[in-house]
Write a protein that holds these residues in place. Sequence first.
Motif, short mmCIF file in Angstrom:
data_model
loop_
_atom_site.label_atom_id
_atom_site.label_comp_id
_atom_site.label_asym_id
_atom_site.label_seq_id
_atom_site.Cartn_x
_atom_site.Cartn_y
_atom_site.Cartn_z
N LYS B 2 0.83 -1.20 0.00
CA LYS B 2 0.00 0.00 0.00
C LYS B 2 0.87 1.26 0.00
O LYS B 2 0.60 2.22 -0.72
N THR B 3 1.94 1.21 0.81
CA THR B 3 2.81 2.40 0.87
C THR B 3 3.50 2.62 -0.47
O THR B 3 3.70 3.75 -0.88
N ARG B 4 3.84 1.53 -1.15
CA ARG B 4 4.47 1.70 -2.45
C ARG B 4 3.50 2.39 -3.42
O ARG B 4 3.88 3.29 -4.16
N LEU B 5 2.25 1.98 -3.33
CA LEU B 5 1.23 2.64 -4.15
C LEU B 5 1.17 4.13 -3.87
O LEU B 5 1.11 4.95 -4.78
N ILE B 6 1.23 4.46 -2.57
CA ILE B 6 1.19 5.89 -2.20
C ILE B 6 2.36 6.62 -2.84
O ILE B 6 2.22 7.71 -3.39
N ILE B 7 3.54 5.99 -2.77
CA ILE B 7 4.74 6.65 -3.32
C ILE B 7 4.59 6.87 -4.82
O ILE B 7 4.84 7.96 -5.33
N PHE B 9 1.88 7.16 -6.48
CA PHE B 9 0.85 8.16 -6.65
C PHE B 9 1.40 9.56 -6.42
O PHE B 9 1.18 10.47 -7.21
N LEU B 10 2.20 9.69 -5.35
CA LEU B 10 2.76 11.00 -5.04
C LEU B 10 3.75 11.44 -6.10
O LEU B 10 3.78 12.61 -6.48
N VAL B 13 1.86 12.90 -8.76
CA VAL B 13 1.37 14.23 -8.39
C VAL B 13 2.49 15.26 -8.51
O VAL B 13 2.29 16.39 -8.95
N MET B 14 3.71 14.84 -8.14
CA MET B 14 4.86 15.74 -8.16
C MET B 14 5.17 16.26 -9.56
O MET B 14 5.80 17.30 -9.71
N THR B 16 3.07 17.26 -11.68
CA THR B 16 2.11 18.25 -12.17
C THR B 16 2.70 19.65 -12.33
O THR B 16 2.34 20.32 -13.29
N PRO B 17 3.58 20.13 -11.43
CA PRO B 17 4.12 21.47 -11.64
C PRO B 17 4.77 21.65 -13.00
O PRO B 17 4.70 22.71 -13.60
N ILE B 19 3.87 20.30 -15.78
CA ILE B 19 2.82 20.50 -16.78
C ILE B 19 2.20 21.88 -16.61
O ILE B 19 1.84 22.53 -17.58
N ALA B 20 2.12 22.31 -15.36
CA ALA B 20 1.37 23.53 -15.09
C ALA B 20 2.14 24.79 -15.45
O ALA B 20 1.57 25.86 -15.54
N GLN B 21 3.44 24.67 -15.68
CA GLN B 21 4.24 25.89 -15.80
C GLN B 21 4.11 26.63 -17.12
O GLN B 21 4.42 27.79 -17.20
N VAL C 62 5.80 10.06 3.97
CA VAL C 62 5.54 8.74 3.40
C VAL C 62 6.50 7.71 3.99
O VAL C 62 6.09 6.61 4.39
N ARG C 66 5.84 4.39 6.43
CA ARG C 66 6.30 3.09 5.94
C ARG C 66 7.23 2.39 6.93
O ARG C 66 7.05 1.23 7.25
N LEU C 157 1.01 26.26 -7.80
CA LEU C 157 1.69 26.15 -9.08
C LEU C 157 0.71 26.11 -10.25
O LEU C 157 0.97 26.63 -11.32
N MET C 158 -0.46 25.47 -10.00
CA MET C 158 -1.39 25.26 -11.11
C MET C 158 -2.48 26.31 -11.21
O MET C 158 -3.26 26.29 -12.14
#
Lengths: 222, 294, 232
Positions: B2-7, B9-10, B13-14, B16-17, B19-21, C62, C66, C157-158
């Motif tokens: 589960k924690t690997r999934l979180i990583i 996922f994060l 998410v990281m 995104t900046p 793409i947003a710039q 995180v 863990r 940022l977005m």
Amino acid sequence: MNTPFIQVVFSILRKDLRTELRSRELVSSMALFTFLSILVFSFALELDREAKQEAVSGVLWVTLVFASILGLNRSLASEREEGNMDAMLIAPVNRIAIYMGKMLGNFIFTVIVGVVLLPVMTVLFNFSMVRPTMILILILGILGLSSIGTLLATMTVQTRSRETLLPIAMLPVVLPVILTVVRATNAILNNQDMMQTLLTIGLVDVLYITLGSFLFEYVTED
Amino acid sequence: MKTRLIIYFLLLVMTTPVIAQDAPEPTQLPVIPYYSSSQNFNVPIPPGWRQISTEAGLAEFIHPDVDGAIYALAVQAEDVQSALNAAFEQLIPELEIEQRLTGVITLDGLDWYKSLYDIVGGGNITAFVQQRDSTYYVLLYLNRNPEIDLYMLAIEAENNNEQVSIEEVLSQLYPGVDLEPITSNEVELSNGTWIRSTYQLPDGEALHTLHQVRFDTTYVVIERGDGETLDTVNKALFTALFGFFVTPDNDEYLLLGIVVAAGLVIGLILSMVVRYRNLQKDERLIQQLKQDVH
Amino acid sequence: MTKSLHILTGITIISVLFGLYLAFGYARTDLEQGDIQRIFYIHMPSFFGAFTAFTGTVIGGVMYLRTRHVKWDSLAVAGVEVGLMLALLNLATGAIWARPIWNTWWTWDPRLTSAAVMALTYLAYLMLRNGIENADKRRLFASVYGIVAITTVILTLMIIRIVPDTIHPAVIGPSPQNAEGVFEATPRVAAALLPNLLIWSTLVPITLMWWRIRLENKSEHVQKLRMELINS
């Protein structure tokens, strides 16, 4: 995981709904609070018709955020006081299911309040709010509020300052939801296209529900 | 698991900046050269014109087809009039001049004093003056050709009627002029659509005007003569006037910014030092107590 | 470890001084905005420094969830303090720049608002931390909130995409309107900005966080000693 996931979610939800049906404490206090703050807003802002149009979606959502905070604080605090939470956590059930159950409870209560609010605001602000798209926005927006709110409230009820900490922790984090739903509400009220904004809200919802589901098990550890 | 999934996922998410710039593309306009003086003013060099001044803090633009020059300079003075006098003293000390018209216009929120002069013996001057504290910035066009008059004017239309404004100015500058234009037609210039008109003076000479309305201001260039210099000077003066800007003096804010920034960084470091010191003190105390216990 | 930290600190100090030289000596005065524009060479890099630090908080959070190793929680709290300082620096320099340029210290521009909310979120993090007495629970909750809080950084940022009516300027300032072309960009902006961006987004936060982690380790150590003393 002896009990199936869905069954756990629904039994928790059913318990919350049944308690609420019996006492009607939570929804009535949330609804009363929202009516009062809408009234206060409409008097305090002393708006003319045009300004009301601009302010109406902001007023709606700020009120709903506070109503949601109110509901979360109450429901999770009573859960802790009565020891239900501990019982649930000892039981061999999936934590994500517990989270979903609690989240859906708060979600349903806040949506009820929101739906009741629409005709009230239509009367007070003289602005037609009762539309099917508004219900859709309410559902999506409140889903965002409840998902992250349930996670944060579970944490804050375990701290020293309890009720005061939830708004402080929650308001900045739900800003993405507020920003986008206010934008979408404005778009609906002005009959503009809002697909793009809807998509953003959907994304934020997915993000928050994912975060909430994964992190919930850590905030309920003992 | 589960924690690997979180990583994962994060990490997603990281990104995104990145793409947003990307900001929306700015509209592309041609880059034009500027004369930037040591006196803090900047003035565009109009296309076709040449900067020939060697004096620091003075801009002098000339054009091969025009007998005249555009000047820009900064002078320290008490008021507009003395600023203009000082500018003329510096540029044309040998010439005698007389004032014809004065007024004020607002351009991009800044006041420009406008002034028209005739040079005794032929030629004339159109001057614009802007004040910043005790410094006056003068932008002027000096027409040396005795055969023609060349004025540029900007009139804030109070009555919202450009024709009335132009007629007022013409009758003030040339009393007795026939205010009914002989010809009047639209012309397309690189700086927009202008209306070009000709008027008849009592002595039979022709008066050419170009005018345009921008927001609530009417810009008029008037030439008494053959009308050949009008377009070139109009374009150049327009570019110079609209492109003119003064570099603001805001050192004190920069200083404030540096102080605040340094204060924040030093504040964090100091708080860390203080906390460390206190911990050391506690540690020593605990060690002491431990020894006492044993 | 201590030696490499000292070397890193030395490198950081020299780099920051070099960056300041680039900003205040090497770069030319912006002709439209005047000298105040130089604050930009710190303003924007400090935001990215805050971003680095808050990313450290997420990684710390995180990894703590863990592994339950205290060192990851130290990383998280170090990221919050350093990031918060850099975010405040970003806000303060922005306000000081806006005063002469926009003629106001503050406007309710979407990006400014979300940057302020971001700083408040991390203040809330510190409040939450202080509100929990049980050390394990404190670390757990702080890790969770540190992960959730990164959404406000991403929002900042977005935000230009979500709410496009921001007046927050693009990298190079506005050009004089109405003129028949644009003013040439101030030379050396990129040459002065890129090194500063690199220094403030890596060296500065990492060095400060490292020192902050040492402080946290010391604090843990003293706490342990105190416990031993009480139990003995």
